[in-house]
Design an enzyme around this catalytic site. Structure first.
Site, PDB file in Angstrom:
ATOM      1  N   CYS A   2       1.087 -11.149   3.317  1.00  0.00           N
ATOM      2  CA  CYS A   2       0.144 -12.169   2.854  1.00  0.00           C
ATOM      3  C   CYS A   2      -0.941 -11.569   1.973  1.00  0.00           C
ATOM      4  O   CYS A   2      -1.433 -10.472   2.230  1.00  0.00           O
ATOM      5  CB  CYS A   2      -0.526 -12.842   4.038  1.00  0.00           C
ATOM      6  SG  CYS A   2       0.622 -13.588   5.171  1.00  0.00           S
ATOM      7  N   ARG A  27       3.117  -8.061  -3.371  1.00  0.00           N
ATOM      8  CA  ARG A  27       3.067  -7.809  -1.932  1.00  0.00           C
ATOM      9  C   ARG A  27       4.228  -8.491  -1.196  1.00  0.00           C
ATOM     10  O   ARG A  27       4.504  -8.167  -0.045  1.00  0.00           O
ATOM     11  CB  ARG A  27       1.744  -8.319  -1.353  1.00  0.00           C
ATOM     12  CG  ARG A  27       0.544  -7.600  -1.901  1.00  0.00           C
ATOM     13  CD  ARG A  27      -0.726  -8.321  -1.548  1.00  0.00           C
ATOM     14  NE  ARG A  27      -1.092  -8.190  -0.153  1.00  0.00           N
ATOM     15  CZ  ARG A  27      -1.819  -7.212   0.355  1.00  0.00           C
ATOM     16  NH1 ARG A  27      -2.255  -6.255  -0.421  1.00  0.00           N
ATOM     17  NH2 ARG A  27      -2.121  -7.182   1.634  1.00  0.00           N
ATOM     18  N   TRP A  73       3.597 -14.670   3.713  1.00  0.00           N
ATOM     19  CA  TRP A  73       4.843 -14.012   4.111  1.00  0.00           C
ATOM     20  C   TRP A  73       5.009 -14.405   5.568  1.00  0.00           C
ATOM     21  O   TRP A  73       4.255 -13.950   6.429  1.00  0.00           O
ATOM     22  CB  TRP A  73       4.670 -12.511   3.956  1.00  0.00           C
ATOM     23  CG  TRP A  73       5.942 -11.721   3.961  1.00  0.00           C
ATOM     24  CD1 TRP A  73       6.790 -11.539   2.907  1.00  0.00           C
ATOM     25  CD2 TRP A  73       6.484 -10.967   5.043  1.00  0.00           C
ATOM     26  NE1 TRP A  73       7.826 -10.728   3.290  1.00  0.00           N
ATOM     27  CE2 TRP A  73       7.670 -10.361   4.591  1.00  0.00           C
ATOM     28  CE3 TRP A  73       6.088 -10.751   6.361  1.00  0.00           C
ATOM     29  CZ2 TRP A  73       8.459  -9.559   5.397  1.00  0.00           C
ATOM     30  CZ3 TRP A  73       6.875  -9.951   7.175  1.00  0.00           C
ATOM     31  CH2 TRP A  73       8.046  -9.369   6.681  1.00  0.00           C
ATOM     32  N   ASN A  99      -4.673 -13.524   6.735  1.00  0.00           N
ATOM     33  CA  ASN A  99      -3.629 -12.490   6.689  1.00  0.00           C
ATOM     34  C   ASN A  99      -3.683 -11.763   8.024  1.00  0.00           C
ATOM     35  O   ASN A  99      -4.761 -11.404   8.481  1.00  0.00           O
ATOM     36  CB  ASN A  99      -3.947 -11.530   5.528  1.00  0.00           C
ATOM     37  CG  ASN A  99      -3.052 -10.308   5.509  1.00  0.00           C
ATOM     38  OD1 ASN A  99      -2.023 -10.278   6.180  1.00  0.00           O
ATOM     39  ND2 ASN A  99      -3.438  -9.310   4.744  1.00  0.00           N
ATOM     40  N   GLY A 100      -2.535 -11.557   8.662  1.00  0.00           N
ATOM     41  CA  GLY A 100      -2.527 -10.842   9.941  1.00  0.00           C
ATOM     42  C   GLY A 100      -1.898 -11.692  11.025  1.00  0.00           C
ATOM     43  O   GLY A 100      -1.213 -12.670  10.748  1.00  0.00           O
ATOM     44  N   GLU A 463      16.488   8.672   0.966  1.00  0.00           N
ATOM     45  CA  GLU A 463      15.733   7.812   0.059  1.00  0.00           C
ATOM     46  C   GLU A 463      16.668   7.029  -0.869  1.00  0.00           C
ATOM     47  O   GLU A 463      16.462   5.838  -1.119  1.00  0.00           O
ATOM     48  CB  GLU A 463      14.739   8.683  -0.737  1.00  0.00           C
ATOM     49  CG  GLU A 463      13.930   7.950  -1.776  1.00  0.00           C
ATOM     50  CD  GLU A 463      13.066   6.814  -1.251  1.00  0.00           C
ATOM     51  OE1 GLU A 463      12.947   6.659  -0.024  1.00  0.00           O
ATOM     52  OE2 GLU A 463      12.549   6.044  -2.070  1.00  0.00           O
ATOM     53  N   LYS A 467      16.855   2.953  -1.127  1.00  0.00           N
ATOM     54  CA  LYS A 467      16.670   2.213  -2.382  1.00  0.00           C
ATOM     55  C   LYS A 467      17.823   1.245  -2.600  1.00  0.00           C
ATOM     56  O   LYS A 467      17.625   0.105  -2.965  1.00  0.00           O
ATOM     57  CB  LYS A 467      16.596   3.162  -3.594  1.00  0.00           C
ATOM     58  CG  LYS A 467      15.343   3.970  -3.779  1.00  0.00           C
ATOM     59  CD  LYS A 467      14.106   3.199  -4.121  1.00  0.00           C
ATOM     60  CE  LYS A 467      13.380   2.716  -2.918  1.00  0.00           C
ATOM     61  NZ  LYS A 467      12.348   3.473  -2.332  1.00  0.00           N
ATOM     62  N   GLU A 470      17.660  -1.774  -0.134  1.00  0.00           N
ATOM     63  CA  GLU A 470      16.627  -2.796  -0.329  1.00  0.00           C
ATOM     64  C   GLU A 470      16.740  -3.533  -1.657  1.00  0.00           C
ATOM     65  O   GLU A 470      16.419  -4.712  -1.736  1.00  0.00           O
ATOM     66  CB  GLU A 470      15.223  -2.227  -0.124  1.00  0.00           C
ATOM     67  CG  GLU A 470      14.812  -1.165  -1.091  1.00  0.00           C
ATOM     68  CD  GLU A 470      13.393  -0.669  -0.811  1.00  0.00           C
ATOM     69  OE1 GLU A 470      13.105   0.466  -1.180  1.00  0.00           O
ATOM     70  OE2 GLU A 470      12.590  -1.419  -0.236  1.00  0.00           O
ATOM     71  N   HIS A 486      30.731  15.296  11.939  1.00  0.00           N
ATOM     72  CA  HIS A 486      30.395  14.934  13.329  1.00  0.00           C
ATOM     73  C   HIS A 486      30.444  13.428  13.551  1.00  0.00           C
ATOM     74  O   HIS A 486      29.812  12.933  14.484  1.00  0.00           O
ATOM     75  CB  HIS A 486      29.013  15.496  13.688  1.00  0.00           C
ATOM     76  CG  HIS A 486      28.961  16.990  13.605  1.00  0.00           C
ATOM     77  ND1 HIS A 486      29.660  17.796  14.468  1.00  0.00           N
ATOM     78  CD2 HIS A 486      28.347  17.820  12.730  1.00  0.00           C
ATOM     79  CE1 HIS A 486      29.452  19.070  14.143  1.00  0.00           C
ATOM     80  NE2 HIS A 486      28.664  19.110  13.082  1.00  0.00           N
ATOM     81  N   LYS A 582       5.646  -5.654   0.066  1.00  0.00           N
ATOM     82  CA  LYS A 582       5.213  -4.357  -0.437  1.00  0.00           C
ATOM     83  C   LYS A 582       4.295  -3.668   0.562  1.00  0.00           C
ATOM     84  O   LYS A 582       4.407  -2.485   0.820  1.00  0.00           O
ATOM     85  CB  LYS A 582       4.481  -4.574  -1.767  1.00  0.00           C
ATOM     86  CG  LYS A 582       3.960  -3.309  -2.413  1.00  0.00           C
ATOM     87  CD  LYS A 582       5.076  -2.531  -3.045  1.00  0.00           C
ATOM     88  CE  LYS A 582       4.631  -1.223  -3.649  1.00  0.00           C
ATOM     89  NZ  LYS A 582       5.756  -0.314  -3.823  1.00  0.00           N
TER      90      LYS A 582
HETATM   91  C1  F6R Z   1      10.737   1.430   0.330  1.00  0.00           C
HETATM   92  C2  F6R Z   1       9.398   0.978   0.609  1.00  0.00           C
HETATM   93  C3  F6R Z   1       8.933   0.968   2.013  1.00  0.00           C
HETATM   94  C4  F6R Z   1       7.588   1.677   2.103  1.00  0.00           C
HETATM   95  C5  F6R Z   1       7.023   1.579   3.519  1.00  0.00           C
HETATM   96  C6  F6R Z   1       5.716   2.328   3.644  1.00  0.00           C
HETATM   97  O1  F6R Z   1      11.019   1.355  -1.023  1.00  0.00           O
HETATM   98  O2  F6R Z   1       8.670   0.633  -0.283  1.00  0.00           O
HETATM   99  O3  F6R Z   1       9.864   1.563   2.849  1.00  0.00           O
HETATM  100  O4  F6R Z   1       7.778   3.000   1.738  1.00  0.00           O
HETATM  101  O5  F6R Z   1       6.824   0.239   3.849  1.00  0.00           O
HETATM  102  O6  F6R Z   1       4.761   1.850   2.765  1.00  0.00           O
HETATM  103  P1  F6R Z   1       3.473   2.712   2.416  1.00  0.00           P
HETATM  104  O7  F6R Z   1       3.915   3.929   1.705  1.00  0.00           O
HETATM  105  O8  F6R Z   1       2.633   1.802   1.580  1.00  0.00           O
HETATM  106  O9  F6R Z   1       2.811   3.048   3.728  1.00  0.00           O
END
Ligand code: F6R
Length: 587
Positions: A2, A27, A73, A99-100, A463, A467, A470, A486, A582
């Site tokens: 949010c 976000r 959200w 928000n929260g 990583e 990527k 997501e 394994h 985000k």
């Molecule tokens: C992946 C991604 C999330 C963030 C995670 C932590 O692409 O964006 O996995 O890495 O939510 O977010 P931060 O770094 O803002 O604490």
């Protein structure tokens, strides 16, 4: 998650709020709305993206010089117009965005129902509007009313409220969710993120936890939850962070991938003394812990390897959401280094709060200036990679790794000269874009993807898989090459794509052996390396780098591009993947 915006001033509020919300789109949200006060409240809200909503609802027709806006959200209650914000109280005296999560909302709702309040949504947020209306009717003034409301709310929240009888007042409250005020001449802004008002003013006041701001056109008064007045410092923000346009790129994600030569250079431009100090702390502390979530966790894992190999420092890495399994090991001889792009991830902040209670010293690597994590830390190194708008972390990851390498190189008394060449290596690898696009097209129908690497390349394999998951919703797994035999080898079938990270470091030959094992079972090998081995079905060339320890930062770039192009090939919007936000501000 949010996002909240607020404005009070001399201009019409609605266009300012709309633009502010647009700047918070990154976000992640499913619905949005705006309320203004012009004698009476006007509220417009709905499900979907802000641009589309504006086409049908005409937000900018709304009159009034004071208003609040919200991107939601969903947490409590499904994605519907009723559940989207702003929310009214019964008598339409209070309008609010939140928000929260209000943890004790069931109890509060029962209390309010007993007082004849009627609800029009399933959200926990609406409770706060009704509580405030109830409190205003039973308290002598607004301040004591708001203090009683925050006294009864459990959980984490940031909210903004307008009161019909007080047209020159915006109330902003912060507890465990970010809120920042923008200060300008005869006007004030409030937001979850400075990005929403940085084009209007660079003067900001960051609210801390348990603070309440009474904001009018000409003045701001701040109190804590006991009602004590607080003097806050105004921070001057760097104007560069206002750059949130896509420029010539189709998507923010692509723009941010391409920004990496510059963002890595910015990340490396640290104050030498501060970098050394952090290196020294890590070297001298008995118990070193590193924590983060998602991409930031992958960066943390690589730092663990770097510390062990280069400084003989033993560090434990844990996912911030797993703090309960670690906390008994954390004490006053501990340092917890928290890594976060946003600095607002609730799991990270929770882990840090627990570590602090246990006496640990908090260090952090953060992108967003003034964020909660930075404020909770003893020392912070900022990654300075600029705003990251795409939901998937890209340039923030390479910037985190750059800062980590800098710390380790400085502590090992090495020369950071090699690091400065990183920008050129990344530029070279970005030139493989068309090759990566072709590979993504070839495997567009694959339902499973494996990413394999050894040693320092293993966190990058994790990583790469994250990527792809997501952005393109394809099942993907990152594996340590030595672990394949394994268990995971059982999943390899004719044609299963496996992306092999195989730079010419000490892992080269054993990783090549893993590739042969995979190939013998039918896998298609996408080799990422400086030279093409005959066993690769596809190949992405890496630039020749004499300082081989830098490969992890360079080799992640084709993985980011692969995820981006696979999303495009599957007709998905890479900037806003489904179900994701985000800034994950709930635990
Ligand atoms: C992946 C991604 C999330 C963030 C995670 C932590 O692409 O964006 O996995 O890495 O939510 O977010 P931060 O770094 O803002 O604490």
């Amino acid at each position: 998650m949010c996002g909240i915006v607020g404005y009070i001033g001399e201009q019409r509020a609605s266009p300012i709020l709309l633009e502010g919300l647009r700047r918070l789109e990154y976000r992640g949200y499913d619905s949005a709305g705006i309320a203004t006060l012009d004698g009476n409240f006007i509220i417009k809200k709905g499900v979907g993206r802000i641009g589309k909503l504006n086409d049908s609802l005409k937000f900018t027709d709304m009159e009034g010089n004071i208003g609040i806006g919200h991107t939601r959200w969903a947490t409590h209650g499904s994605v519907t117009e009723e559940n989207s914000h702003p929310h009214w109280s019964c008598k339409a005296e209070v309008v609010l965005v939140h928000n929260g999560i209000v943890e004790n909302y069931t109890k509060l709702r029962e209390f309010l129902i007993s007082r004849n309040h009627k609800f029009s949504s399933q959200t926990d947020s609406e409770i706060i509007a009704h509580l405030l209306e109830e409190a205003i009717s039973s308290h002598a003034d607004i301040k004591s009313a708001i203090l009683s409301v925050v006294g009864s709310l459990g959980g984490s929240y940031a909210f903004l409220a307008m009161i019909k009888e007080q047209p020159d007042l915006l109330i902003a409250v912060r507890k465990d969710a970010p809120l920042v005020l923008g200060i300008a001449n005869n006007s004030h802004f409030v937001s979850s993120d400075v990005l929403s008002f940085i084009d209007k003013t660079n003067q900001a006041i960051f609210l801390d936890n348990k603070e309440i701001a009474f904001i009018s056109r000409n003045k701001v008064q701040i109190f804590d939850f006991t009602g004590k007045s607080i003097q806050k410092k105004t921070t001057t923000l760097a104007w560069e962070i206002s750059d949130v346009s896509k420029k010539e790129y189709l998507h923010f994600t692509l723009k941010e991938i391409h920004e990496q030569p510059i963002s890595v250079r910015q990340a490396l431009a640290q104050n030498e003394k501060e970098v050394k100090e952090i290196g020294e702390i890590l070297r001298k502390t008995k118990n070193v812990f590193i924590t983060g979530c998602g991409t930031s966790y992958h960066a943390s894992l690589l730092l663990k390897y770097l510390l062990a190999k280069n400084l003989r420092v033993r560090a434990d890495v844990f996912l911030s959401s797993e703090i309960d399994q670690q906390k008994d090991l954390i004490d006053s001889d501990s340092v917890v280094l928290a890594v976060s792009q946003s600095g607002e991830t609730a799991d990270v902040l929770n882990a840090v709060a627990i570590a602090k209670q246990r006496g640990a010293r908090i260090l952090s690597i953060v992108n967003v200036m003034g964020s909660s994590l930075a404020r909770e830390s003893y020392k912070t190194l900022y990654t300075h990679c600029g705003p990251e708008v795409g939901v998937a972390a890209t340039k923030s990851f390479s910037a985190q790794l750059s800062v980590m390498f800098l710390i380790v190189v400085a502590a090992a008394k090495g020369s950071p000269k090699d690091l400065l060449a990183l920008q050129y290596h990344i530029r070279d690898v970005l030139a493989t874009e068309e090759t990566v696009r072709t590979i993504s097209e070839k495997y567009i129908g694959a339902n499973d993807f494996y990413f394999v690497g050894r040693g320092d390349n293993y966190p990058i394999a994790l990583e790469g898989a994250l990527k792809l998951k997501e952005l393109s919703y394809v099942h993907a797994e990152g594996m340590a090459a030595g672990e394949l035999k394994h268990g995971t080898l059982a999943l390899i079938e004719q044609g299963t794509p496996v992306l092999l990270l195989n730079p010419p470091d000490e892992t080269y030959l054993p990783t090549l052996n893993s590739a042969l094992e995979l190939k013998a079972r039918g896998a298609k090998i996408i080799g990422i390396s400086t030279k093409r081995d005959p066993c690769y079905d596809d190949f992405v060339p890496l630039p020749a780098i004499s300082s081989t320890y830098l490969f992890p930062i360079v080799e992640v770039v084709p993985l980011q591009m692969l995820a981006y192009f696979t999303a495009l090939g599957r007709k998905l919007d890479p900037d806003y993947p489904r179900n994701l936000a985000k800034s994950v501000t709930v635990v």
